[in-house]
Enzyme design. Structure first.
Site, PDB file in Angstrom:
ATOM      1  N   SER A   1       0.483 -27.575 -38.312  1.00  0.00           N
ATOM      2  CA  SER A   1      -0.081 -28.679 -38.955  1.00  0.00           C
ATOM      3  C   SER A   1       0.322 -29.875 -38.227  1.00  0.00           C
ATOM      4  O   SER A   1       1.545 -29.930 -37.942  1.00  0.00           O
ATOM      5  CB  SER A   1       0.686 -28.637 -40.386  1.00  0.00           C
ATOM      6  OG  SER A   1       0.548 -29.638 -41.311  1.00  0.00           O
TER       7      SER A   1
ATOM      8  N   ALA B   1      -0.581 -19.503 -46.473  1.00  0.00           N
ATOM      9  CA  ALA B   1       0.836 -20.424 -46.588  1.00  0.00           C
ATOM     10  C   ALA B   1       0.774 -20.923 -48.045  1.00  0.00           C
ATOM     11  O   ALA B   1      -0.151 -21.205 -48.577  1.00  0.00           O
ATOM     12  CB  ALA B   1       0.520 -21.433 -45.692  1.00  0.00           C
TER      13      ALA B   1
ATOM     14  N   TYR C   1       8.011 -27.981 -46.151  1.00  0.00           N
ATOM     15  CA  TYR C   1       6.721 -27.204 -45.663  1.00  0.00           C
ATOM     16  C   TYR C   1       6.480 -27.572 -44.128  1.00  0.00           C
ATOM     17  O   TYR C   1       6.420 -26.678 -43.417  1.00  0.00           O
ATOM     18  CB  TYR C   1       5.378 -27.834 -46.169  1.00  0.00           C
ATOM     19  CG  TYR C   1       4.226 -27.537 -45.734  1.00  0.00           C
ATOM     20  CD1 TYR C   1       3.615 -26.383 -45.826  1.00  0.00           C
ATOM     21  CD2 TYR C   1       3.434 -28.591 -45.143  1.00  0.00           C
ATOM     22  CE1 TYR C   1       2.295 -26.134 -44.973  1.00  0.00           C
ATOM     23  CE2 TYR C   1       2.338 -28.416 -44.276  1.00  0.00           C
ATOM     24  CZ  TYR C   1       1.829 -27.061 -44.422  1.00  0.00           C
ATOM     25  OH  TYR C   1       0.440 -26.872 -43.832  1.00  0.00           O
TER      26      TYR C   1
ATOM     27  N   GLY D   1      -4.709 -15.581 -45.875  1.00  0.00           N
ATOM     28  CA  GLY D   1      -5.158 -16.946 -46.461  1.00  0.00           C
ATOM     29  C   GLY D   1      -6.585 -16.885 -46.535  1.00  0.00           C
ATOM     30  O   GLY D   1      -7.122 -18.045 -46.326  1.00  0.00           O
ATOM     31  N   ILE D   2      -7.197 -15.788 -46.697  1.00  0.00           N
ATOM     32  CA  ILE D   2      -8.633 -15.711 -46.596  1.00  0.00           C
ATOM     33  C   ILE D   2      -9.185 -16.157 -47.988  1.00  0.00           C
ATOM     34  O   ILE D   2     -10.473 -16.667 -47.872  1.00  0.00           O
ATOM     35  CB  ILE D   2      -9.259 -14.308 -46.379  1.00  0.00           C
ATOM     36  CG1 ILE D   2     -10.630 -14.302 -46.120  1.00  0.00           C
ATOM     37  CG2 ILE D   2      -8.993 -13.555 -47.661  1.00  0.00           C
ATOM     38  CD1 ILE D   2     -11.332 -13.032 -45.501  1.00  0.00           C
TER      39      ILE D   2
ATOM     40  N   GLU E   1       1.859 -32.120 -39.852  1.00  0.00           N
ATOM     41  CA  GLU E   1       2.879 -32.508 -40.691  1.00  0.00           C
ATOM     42  C   GLU E   1       4.282 -32.298 -39.841  1.00  0.00           C
ATOM     43  O   GLU E   1       5.287 -32.978 -40.079  1.00  0.00           O
ATOM     44  CB  GLU E   1       3.038 -31.553 -42.019  1.00  0.00           C
ATOM     45  CG  GLU E   1       2.119 -32.054 -42.930  1.00  0.00           C
ATOM     46  CD  GLU E   1       2.692 -33.421 -43.563  1.00  0.00           C
ATOM     47  OE1 GLU E   1       3.590 -33.705 -44.139  1.00  0.00           O
ATOM     48  OE2 GLU E   1       1.712 -34.383 -43.507  1.00  0.00           O
TER      49      GLU E   1
HETATM   50  P1  NAP Z   1      -4.997 -23.470 -48.783  1.00  0.00           P
HETATM   51  O1  NAP Z   1      -6.284 -23.715 -49.430  1.00  0.00           O
HETATM   52  O2  NAP Z   1      -3.835 -23.851 -49.595  1.00  0.00           O
HETATM   53  O3  NAP Z   1      -4.978 -21.803 -48.640  1.00  0.00           O
HETATM   54  C1  NAP Z   1      -3.871 -21.132 -48.345  1.00  0.00           C
HETATM   55  C2  NAP Z   1      -4.126 -19.352 -48.245  1.00  0.00           C
HETATM   56  O4  NAP Z   1      -2.815 -18.797 -48.171  1.00  0.00           O
HETATM   57  C3  NAP Z   1      -4.727 -18.940 -49.678  1.00  0.00           C
HETATM   58  O5  NAP Z   1      -5.475 -18.206 -49.517  1.00  0.00           O
HETATM   59  C4  NAP Z   1      -3.173 -18.521 -50.415  1.00  0.00           C
HETATM   60  O6  NAP Z   1      -3.602 -17.607 -51.443  1.00  0.00           O
HETATM   61  C5  NAP Z   1      -2.610 -17.979 -49.328  1.00  0.00           C
HETATM   62  N1  NAP Z   1      -1.213 -17.704 -49.628  1.00  0.00           N
HETATM   63  C6  NAP Z   1      -0.382 -18.642 -50.288  1.00  0.00           C
HETATM   64  N2  NAP Z   1       0.818 -17.825 -50.264  1.00  0.00           N
HETATM   65  C7  NAP Z   1       0.748 -16.557 -49.682  1.00  0.00           C
HETATM   66  C8  NAP Z   1       1.483 -15.652 -49.448  1.00  0.00           C
HETATM   67  N3  NAP Z   1       2.894 -15.636 -49.925  1.00  0.00           N
HETATM   68  N4  NAP Z   1       1.021 -14.381 -48.860  1.00  0.00           N
HETATM   69  C9  NAP Z   1      -0.323 -14.384 -48.294  1.00  0.00           C
HETATM   70  N5  NAP Z   1      -1.127 -15.512 -48.620  1.00  0.00           N
HETATM   71  C10 NAP Z   1      -0.555 -16.682 -49.005  1.00  0.00           C
HETATM   72  O7  NAP Z   1      -4.698 -23.828 -47.449  1.00  0.00           O
HETATM   73  P2  NAP Z   1      -5.835 -24.315 -46.149  1.00  0.00           P
HETATM   74  O8  NAP Z   1      -6.217 -25.692 -46.348  1.00  0.00           O
HETATM   75  O9  NAP Z   1      -7.293 -23.366 -46.191  1.00  0.00           O
HETATM   76  O10 NAP Z   1      -5.234 -24.127 -45.053  1.00  0.00           O
HETATM   77  C11 NAP Z   1      -5.155 -22.793 -43.972  1.00  0.00           C
HETATM   78  C12 NAP Z   1      -3.902 -23.033 -43.343  1.00  0.00           C
HETATM   79  O11 NAP Z   1      -3.833 -24.068 -42.437  1.00  0.00           O
HETATM   80  C13 NAP Z   1      -2.641 -23.145 -44.346  1.00  0.00           C
HETATM   81  O12 NAP Z   1      -1.486 -22.357 -43.579  1.00  0.00           O
HETATM   82  C14 NAP Z   1      -2.175 -24.629 -44.060  1.00  0.00           C
HETATM   83  O13 NAP Z   1      -0.785 -24.599 -44.049  1.00  0.00           O
HETATM   84  C15 NAP Z   1      -2.647 -24.770 -42.790  1.00  0.00           C
HETATM   85  N6  NAP Z   1      -2.927 -26.065 -42.489  1.00  0.00           N
HETATM   86  C16 NAP Z   1      -4.048 -26.908 -43.261  1.00  0.00           C
HETATM   87  C17 NAP Z   1      -4.454 -28.302 -43.047  1.00  0.00           C
HETATM   88  C18 NAP Z   1      -5.484 -28.764 -44.089  1.00  0.00           C
HETATM   89  O14 NAP Z   1      -5.466 -29.921 -43.970  1.00  0.00           O
HETATM   90  N7  NAP Z   1      -6.184 -28.009 -44.855  1.00  0.00           N
HETATM   91  C19 NAP Z   1      -4.029 -28.652 -42.023  1.00  0.00           C
HETATM   92  C20 NAP Z   1      -2.943 -28.178 -40.911  1.00  0.00           C
HETATM   93  C21 NAP Z   1      -2.549 -26.786 -41.419  1.00  0.00           C
HETATM   94  P3  NAP Z   1      -4.180 -18.101 -52.876  1.00  0.00           P
HETATM   95  O15 NAP Z   1      -5.620 -18.310 -52.906  1.00  0.00           O
HETATM   96  O16 NAP Z   1      -3.804 -16.754 -53.666  1.00  0.00           O
HETATM   97  O17 NAP Z   1      -3.182 -19.169 -53.184  1.00  0.00           O
HETATM   98  O1  F7E Z   2      -1.554 -35.948 -49.284  1.00  0.00           O
HETATM   99  C1  F7E Z   2      -0.366 -39.092 -50.556  1.00  0.00           C
HETATM  100  C2  F7E Z   2       0.510 -38.308 -50.266  1.00  0.00           C
HETATM  101  O2  F7E Z   2      -1.487 -33.610 -50.619  1.00  0.00           O
HETATM  102  C3  F7E Z   2      -2.127 -36.934 -48.535  1.00  0.00           C
HETATM  103  C4  F7E Z   2      -1.885 -30.068 -46.443  1.00  0.00           C
HETATM  104  O3  F7E Z   2      -3.118 -29.572 -46.194  1.00  0.00           O
HETATM  105  O4  F7E Z   2      -2.560 -31.834 -44.902  1.00  0.00           O
HETATM  106  C5  F7E Z   2      -2.019 -31.720 -46.268  1.00  0.00           C
HETATM  107  O5  F7E Z   2      -0.756 -32.497 -46.524  1.00  0.00           O
HETATM  108  C6  F7E Z   2      -1.364 -38.188 -48.579  1.00  0.00           C
HETATM  109  C7  F7E Z   2       0.167 -38.152 -48.732  1.00  0.00           C
HETATM  110  O6  F7E Z   2      -1.939 -33.931 -47.992  1.00  0.00           O
HETATM  111  C8  F7E Z   2      -1.254 -38.543 -54.223  1.00  0.00           C
HETATM  112  O7  F7E Z   2       1.640 -38.825 -50.510  1.00  0.00           O
HETATM  113  C9  F7E Z   2      -0.989 -40.073 -52.984  1.00  0.00           C
HETATM  114  O8  F7E Z   2       0.906 -39.375 -48.114  1.00  0.00           O
HETATM  115  O9  F7E Z   2      -3.720 -34.857 -49.665  1.00  0.00           O
HETATM  116  P1  F7E Z   2      -2.261 -34.509 -49.515  1.00  0.00           P
HETATM  117  P2  F7E Z   2      -0.784 -33.712 -46.929  1.00  0.00           P
HETATM  118  O10 F7E Z   2       0.555 -34.004 -47.546  1.00  0.00           O
HETATM  119  O11 F7E Z   2      -1.238 -34.775 -45.780  1.00  0.00           O
HETATM  120  C10 F7E Z   2      -1.357 -31.364 -43.864  1.00  0.00           C
HETATM  121  C11 F7E Z   2      -1.860 -31.675 -42.443  1.00  0.00           C
HETATM  122  C12 F7E Z   2      -1.050 -29.960 -44.098  1.00  0.00           C
HETATM  123  O12 F7E Z   2      -0.667 -29.140 -43.390  1.00  0.00           O
HETATM  124  C13 F7E Z   2      -0.900 -29.573 -45.570  1.00  0.00           C
HETATM  125  O13 F7E Z   2      -1.030 -28.053 -45.715  1.00  0.00           O
HETATM  126  O14 F7E Z   2      -1.647 -38.712 -49.940  1.00  0.00           O
HETATM  127  N1  F7E Z   2      -0.894 -39.041 -52.306  1.00  0.00           N
HETATM  128  N2  F7E Z   2      -1.006 -39.709 -54.223  1.00  0.00           N
HETATM  129  C14 F7E Z   2      -0.980 -38.079 -52.862  1.00  0.00           C
HETATM  130  N3  F7E Z   2      -1.323 -36.715 -52.558  1.00  0.00           N
HETATM  131  C15 F7E Z   2      -1.222 -35.979 -53.378  1.00  0.00           C
HETATM  132  N4  F7E Z   2      -1.497 -34.411 -53.146  1.00  0.00           N
HETATM  133  N5  F7E Z   2      -1.403 -36.086 -54.789  1.00  0.00           N
HETATM  134  C16 F7E Z   2      -1.497 -37.235 -55.201  1.00  0.00           C
HETATM  135  O15 F7E Z   2      -1.531 -37.685 -56.378  1.00  0.00           O
END
Ligand code: NAP
Ligand code: F7E
Length: 351
Positions: free
Chosen positions: A137, A90, A160, A11-12, A139
């Site tokens: 997460s 992911a 997810y 996920g770099i 989630e």
């Molecule tokens: P992101 O921006 O969606 O990045 C996901 C990365 O995973 C991208 O580099 C993507 O590649 C890669 N990927 C997707 N499918 C893959 C596959 N089949 N094989 C290998 N790599 C793959 O996510 P992020 O926000 O940086 O989050 C990083 C990690 O933390 C994820 O696992 C996410 O679920 C978790 N997480 C995120 C949050 C948050 O709020 N950001 C919170 C809790 C946990 P491409 O660039 O090619 O799409």
């Molecule tokens: O939604 C509401 C939506 O997609 C936040 C991922 O990084 O954080 C992320 O998951 C809230 C939800 O993030 C829209 O229903 C309203 O309640 O920004 P989001 P998420 O679902 O919280 C967790 C920790 C992860 O691990 C995940 O990888 O916002 N919402 N209207 C909307 N959300 C989106 N995307 N688009 C809308 O139009």
């Protein structure tokens, strides 16, 4: 004499991958990253830090791979011989996981298992120690009432979240069964100017930039009542690194301890440019989820006490940072539009 440490990231190319790579390079690491093959370049978030590998001294090296391809993962592991692995890869979009549940499970849950299996065999065969960070997460807590900490039961509400919960328990099991150094970060939402444009915070700040620059008129959103504990990604990757520097592996919640609704984010973000969000936001039911997570608010006391970690960037500063960055981006788009270039609006792919 301290040897140069080697890290391997899945996920770099994502938001966290980019911030973590910067942090590790600053600390002197050699960083190997696994990226997916795509028909277009998907390394935009790394452009600022990437140097040509033909030049001597390049410390960021990319390899094609995929979490669905175990053989490839094993080869990369043998070739790169890392001391630390950060499993950030992911299909990370909750709404999309309802549309692609099998693929999400394959990447997020089984993908983690594939990597753990590769690490287990690699450690057995070489006698090397590898430390493993699993990107869990908030989630996973789903419908469990806030505040959520490491003792809160998981109640996942999407494919997810179910997949991340499986990955979490695979990680715990490999720690207990094989004595591997595996730590789970349970990270609450973290955002930045590099956040994917289909997550709600970035969707909002991107729209503000475009509205201010006359490139967009309306913003379509789903549930505005959901509350999230939003922090800054740059702060959260430090917690990941700290987890792998401890004497023992463990699991940690990483959060700010402050929650806001999507509506409050809208108020703060549009307020920053003196606009009223109600003049621009429309409801679109396609952005609702079959099962929603209403209220996430993290208690990161353990990370504070054991890792010495605390967030630096608060909610207002995060909103400001994202709006300012997207104003700049949209200004550049406006200049291009005025010069006759077609600026694509990717609303169709927005979730
Ligand atoms: P992101 O921006 O969606 O990045 C996901 C990365 O995973 C991208 O580099 C993507 O590649 C890669 N990927 C997707 N499918 C893959 C596959 N089949 N094989 C290998 N790599 C793959 O996510 P992020 O926000 O940086 O989050 C990083 C990690 O933390 C994820 O696992 C996410 O679920 C978790 N997480 C995120 C949050 C948050 O709020 N950001 C919170 C809790 C946990 P491409 O660039 O090619 O799409
Ligand atoms: O939604 C509401 C939506 O997609 C936040 C991922 O990084 O954080 C992320 O998951 C809230 C939800 O993030 C829209 O229903 C309203 O309640 O920004 P989001 P998420 O679902 O919280 C967790 C920790 C992860 O691990 C995940 O990888 O916002 N919402 N209207 C909307 N959300 C989106 N995307 N688009 C809308 O139009």
């Amino acid at each position: 004499m301290s040897e140069t440490r080697i890290a391997l990231l899945t996920g770099i190319t994502g938001q966290d991958g980019s911030y973590l790579t910067r942090l590790l390079l600053e600390k002197g690491y050699i960083v190997h990253g696994i990226m997916r093959r795509a028909s277009t370049f998907n390394t935009d978030r790394l452009d600022e830090i990437y140097t040509d590998p033909h030049e001597s001294g390049a410390r960021l090296l990319l390899h094609y791979g995929d979490l669905t391809d175990a053989t490839g993962l094993r080869r990369i592991l043998q070739k790169t011989r890392p001391q630390e692995i950060y499993n950030l890869g992911a299909q990370s979009h909750v709404r999309v996981s309802f549309e692609q549940p099998e693929y999400t499970a394959d990447t997020v849950a089984t993908g983690t298992l594939r990597l753990l299996e590769a690490v287990r065999d690699y450690c057995d065969l070489t006698g090397n120690q590898v430390r493993f960070y699993q990107a869990g997460s908030s989630e996973m807590f789903g419908a469990s009432p806030p505040p959520q900490n490491e003792k809160t039961p998981f109640y996942p509400r999407s494919p997810y979240a179910v997949s991340k919960t499986a990955a979490h328990w695979y990680a715990v099991n490999y720690r207990e069964a094989y004595g591997l150094f595996v730590s789970n970060g349970i990270l609450f939402n973290h955002e930045s100017p590099l956040r994917g444009e289909t997550f709600v915070t970035r969707k909002i700040t991107r729209a503000i930039g475009r509205i201010v620059n006359g490139l967009q008129k309306k913003l379509y959103l789903g549930n505005l009542d959901a509350r999230r504990d939003w922090g800054f990604a740059g702060d959260y990757v430090e917690a990941m690194w700290l987890m792998l520097q401890q004497d023992e592996p463990d699991d940690y919640v990483v959060a700010t301890g402050e929650a806001h609704s999507v509506r409050e984010f809208l108020e703060a973000a549009f307020g920053h440019v003196n606009l009223d969000w109600k003049d621009f936001v429309e409801h679109d039911p396609r952005y609702l989820r079959p099962t929603e997570v209403d209220f996430l608010l993290g208690d990161a006391s353990k990370a504070r006490e054991k890792l010495g970690w605390k967030p630096r960037v608060g909610f207002r500063e995060l909103v400001r940072m994202m709006v300012e960055a997207d104003l700049e981006l949209a200004e550049r788009e406006r200049v291009l539009a005025e010069a006759g270039h077609r600026i694509a609006f990717r609303g169709a792919a927005t979730r």
